[in-house]
Design an enzyme around this catalytic site. Sequence first.
Site, mmCIF file in Angstrom:
data_model
loop_
_atom_site.group_PDB
_atom_site.id
_atom_site.type_symbol
_atom_site.label_atom_id
_atom_site.label_comp_id
_atom_site.label_asym_id
_atom_site.label_seq_id
_atom_site.Cartn_x
_atom_site.Cartn_y
_atom_site.Cartn_z
ATOM 1 N N ASP A 134 -16.839 -4.186 -15.681
ATOM 2 C CA ASP A 134 -16.569 -2.945 -16.398
ATOM 3 C C ASP A 134 -17.268 -3.052 -17.755
ATOM 4 O O ASP A 134 -17.521 -4.156 -18.245
ATOM 5 C CB ASP A 134 -15.061 -2.783 -16.570
ATOM 6 C CG ASP A 134 -14.714 -1.589 -17.453
ATOM 7 O OD1 ASP A 134 -15.261 -0.508 -17.221
ATOM 8 O OD2 ASP A 134 -13.923 -1.775 -18.389
ATOM 9 N N CYS A 163 0.850 -1.185 0.000
ATOM 10 C CA CYS A 163 0.000 0.000 0.000
ATOM 11 C C CYS A 163 0.893 1.244 0.000
ATOM 12 O O CYS A 163 2.075 1.161 0.336
ATOM 13 C CB CYS A 163 -0.926 0.013 1.218
ATOM 14 S SG CYS A 163 -0.066 0.197 2.796
ATOM 15 N N CYS A 175 2.671 1.829 3.275
ATOM 16 C CA CYS A 175 3.809 0.923 3.458
ATOM 17 C C CYS A 175 5.015 1.416 2.653
ATOM 18 O O CYS A 175 6.152 1.439 3.140
ATOM 19 C CB CYS A 175 3.448 -0.483 3.000
ATOM 20 S SG CYS A 175 1.962 -1.164 3.737
ATOM 21 N N CYS A 177 6.619 -32.991 5.349
ATOM 22 C CA CYS A 177 7.906 -33.160 4.655
ATOM 23 C C CYS A 177 8.554 -31.798 4.407
ATOM 24 O O CYS A 177 9.758 -31.614 4.603
ATOM 25 C CB CYS A 177 7.698 -33.871 3.323
ATOM 26 S SG CYS A 177 6.788 -35.419 3.419
#
Length: 837
Positions: free
Chosen positions: A495, A22, A25, A97
Site C-alpha cells: 500500500d 466469512c 458462514c 506426548c
Amino acid sequence: MTTAERDERERTVRLSVPEMDCPSCAGKVTGSVERLDGVRETDPAPTTGTLAVTYDAEETDAGDIRERVEAAGYAVESSDGEDELGLSVPEMDCPSCAGKVENALEGVEGVASFETRPATGEVRVAGDADRERVVAAIESAGYEVESATGDEGGPDVAGPSDVWTSPRALKTWAGAGFMVVGLLLEFFLTSADALLFSAVGREFHLSAVLLLLSAGIAGQEILRNGYYSAKNLSLDIDLLMGTGVVSAVAVGLYFEAATLAVLFSIAELLERFSMDRARNSVRELMDLSPDTATVRRTDADGATTEETVPVEEVGVGETVVVRPGEKIPVDGRVLEGTSAVNQAPITGESVPVDKSEDDEVYAGTINEEGYLEVEATAEADETTLSQVIELVGDAQRDRTDREQFIEKFAAYYTPIIVAGALVTAFGPPLLLGGEFREWFVRGLTLLVVACPCAFVISTPVSVVSGVTSAARNGVLVKGGPHLESMGAVEAVAFDKTGTLTEGELAVTDAVPLNGNDEEDLLGCAHDLERRSEHPIAQAIVEHAHGTSNPHDEHGEDRPIENFESLTGKGVRADLGGVTHYAGKPALFAELGFDLEHVHLSTDGGQVVADAAESKCDDREDCLDLLADVVPRFQREGKTVVLVGTEDQLEGVLAIADEVRPSARETVSRLQDWGVECVMLTGDNEGTARAVAEEVGVDDYRAELLPEQKVEAVEDLTERHGTVAMVGDGVNDAPALAAATVGVAMGAAGTDTAIETADIALLGDDLRKVPYLYRLSRKANAVIRQNIWASLAVKAVLAVGAPLGLVSVAMAILVGDMGMSLGVTGNAMRLARVEPEE
C-alpha cells in the site's frame, strides 16, 4: 414488561467460533441462533471468528446458544463465561506426548475444549472443570504438572538448570552409577563378580544384579510412561522403549536393558534441556513486563498517595508513575513529562523514541531518562505485549504443510519399523535357525530406531524459535504456516499511504476559485471533511484549524446535513441548504464538469497562484486554471482535492505525504532476492507515478477502490503463486485477507491490526519486511535441513540394525539423543537472525 425489567433480564455472551471466517458462514450461524426464543441481537465478527449474542436470560441461556451454533456446523471453542486454565507440563515435548494428554482430557467433566502446545510444554483448558480433576487426568497419562494458573497469567516455564536436578535426573544418575560398576565387574573385575543367587533358572552374579538395578531405577519413568501409552493405545517412544527394557530383561540381556534405560533417560533429559532453551525464548517475552506498578491514588481523606501494586490491579484510567530507568508497566497515554523511551522490546526500534504529552507508550518498554505520568489505557492482560505473548504461544496451533506431512509420515513409519523389529528379532531364529540372542538384540536396536521423535519435533521447534525471534525484533508472526509462506513469496504488494509513505498527510497548497478566499475554501472543506475518518480528511481538518477559523460566529462547528462518504471518491454534505462536495477530480467529472483537458502537462515549475489569477469568475476560466494547477500538483506527487457544489468549483487543495526514508532500501533488498515489488494505491496516477519512481517499485497501480486492490492481489497471485500484501491492517483489510500473507504496518497498540493480519510489524520500520522475508527463508531452510537429516539418519540406522552394524547404544546416541539435540540446536540458530541496519 417495562424497559427496566427487560434490561435486567438481558445478557450478552461472546463465543469463539474460529471456523466462522466469512460472511456466508456468519449468515448460517446467526440464522441458526436467531431461531431461539429470547435472542435479542446477534453480532458476528468473521474477521476475528467471534459471535456476540444478546438474549433474555429467562427465555434461553448460553448453553442453548452454543448448541444452535454447533447445529449450524461450527465448533465453539470457548466463551466469555468460561474459565481458562493454563498448565505447565514440561515433559510433554512432542506431538506423541501431546496425543496422550489429549486422550486423557477427553471426557473429563467440565472440560469444554483444550489445546496442547508441546513446543512450549503448555496445556490450555477451557471450561468450568475442577482444576484438581484436570491435573489428575494429565498425570494419569504419565506427565507431571509443574504449575497451573488461570486467566491472570501464563504457565511458568521451567529453566534449563532445573532439568539436571529433577527427580528423573537423580534416578538417571543413580542408574548410571550402578551400570558403570556392573560393567566393571562383568568385563574387568570378573574375580570379584560373585554369584549371589539363582532364580527362574538363571544365575545372578553381582554384576547382573547391579545392571538390573540400573535398568529398574533409570528405567522407572520409561516403564511408567510406557504403561500409560499402552493404556491409551499410543504407539509412541515410551511404549517402544518400555517394551524394549522389559523384553531385554526377560531374555537375560541385562547389559542391553541397562544401556537402553540409562542412555534413553539421558537422551530424554538432554532433549528436555534443549527444548527448555527454546521455551525460554517465550519466557523472555513474558519477563519483559514488570510485575508491579507505582500508581497515584486518592485515599479516604482526599490525600494523593503513590502505591506500589501488582500490575494486574491497575485499572484503565489510573495514573501510573514511571521514573528514569524503570519499565513502563502498562499500555497508556503520557499525561505529564517528557523522556526517551526504548521501545525495542515491542517494536524492535534500535533508537529510543522521544515521548511527551498525549503520546502512546507500551508495557514492557523502558523509560530511559525522564519522569513520566501515564494514564493506563488497557488492562494488564490486554496490552500489546500480552497480546504478543499470547499469539506467540498460539503460533503452534496451526500446523504447517511440512508438519502435516511429518505427522502423516510418522503414522506409517513407526508401525512399519516396529513390524520390521519383530520380524528381525524372531524371524531368523524361528525360520532360519539363527542365534536368538544375536537377532533379538538386532530387533531391539531396530525398535529403538522406530522412534520418530527427532523427526517429529524438527518442525515445531523451528517454528517456535523463528516466531519468538521475530517477536523480539518487533514482528508478530501468527502461526507457523505464515512463517513458512512468507519465505516462499515471489511478489510483495505495498500500500502507498502509511506504508511506503509516512502516512502523515498535510495540506501544502490551497487555491481558492470563483471569488472565494482561502479562509472560505478551508472553512467549507473543514465542514465537509470533519465527519470523515479518511487520513486526507483529517489532514484538511487539522490544517483548517491551524490556519483559519472554520467555525460559525458562536465559535462552534457549523451544522451539516445529509453527510455521505463516497467510497474511493470523496464526501458529500449539505451546508446551508446547498449540497457541497469534496473529493477527487473524477468525482467532479461525474457531476458534469469538463475535466478532460485537465491532464499532465510538460511544463515544469512550482505552482504559483496569487489572488488575482485564482479568483476566476466563471466556470470556463476555473477549468482553464485547473488545467495548469492540477497537473503540476500531481507531478509533484501531491494528492488533489476539489471543493465545490454541483454548479461551481470553490477551490483546490493539494495534500502531500512524504516517502519513508527506508522505502527505497526495502524495495531494493527484496528485488535483490528476486521478489517483484508492486505498489497499490487509491491515489491518482500522477502521485502514484511520482512515489513509484522515488521508491523504485517494479510496477504500480493507481486509483484503485478497495475491491480493485483485491483484484490486483488476486492477479498477482495467479502470476506468482504466493503473494504478500503490506498495508495498515485496517483500510487494506480486504487486500490483506486476499493475499497469501497479510502484513500489517505499525500494529503496536492497534487491536484490529493485530487481530486481522497474518503478520504484524509492531513498529513503523519498513526494513522489517526484508528481515521477515530473510528470517522466513532461513526458517524454511532449517526445517528442510532438520527433516532430511532426521530421515537420512533414521534410514541408515534402519538398514544397519538388522545387519548387525548398529548397536543399541549407537541407535540411542545417534538416532534419538544426537538427532534431537541436532535439530533443536539447528532451530535455535534462528534466534540469531537480526534485522540488517
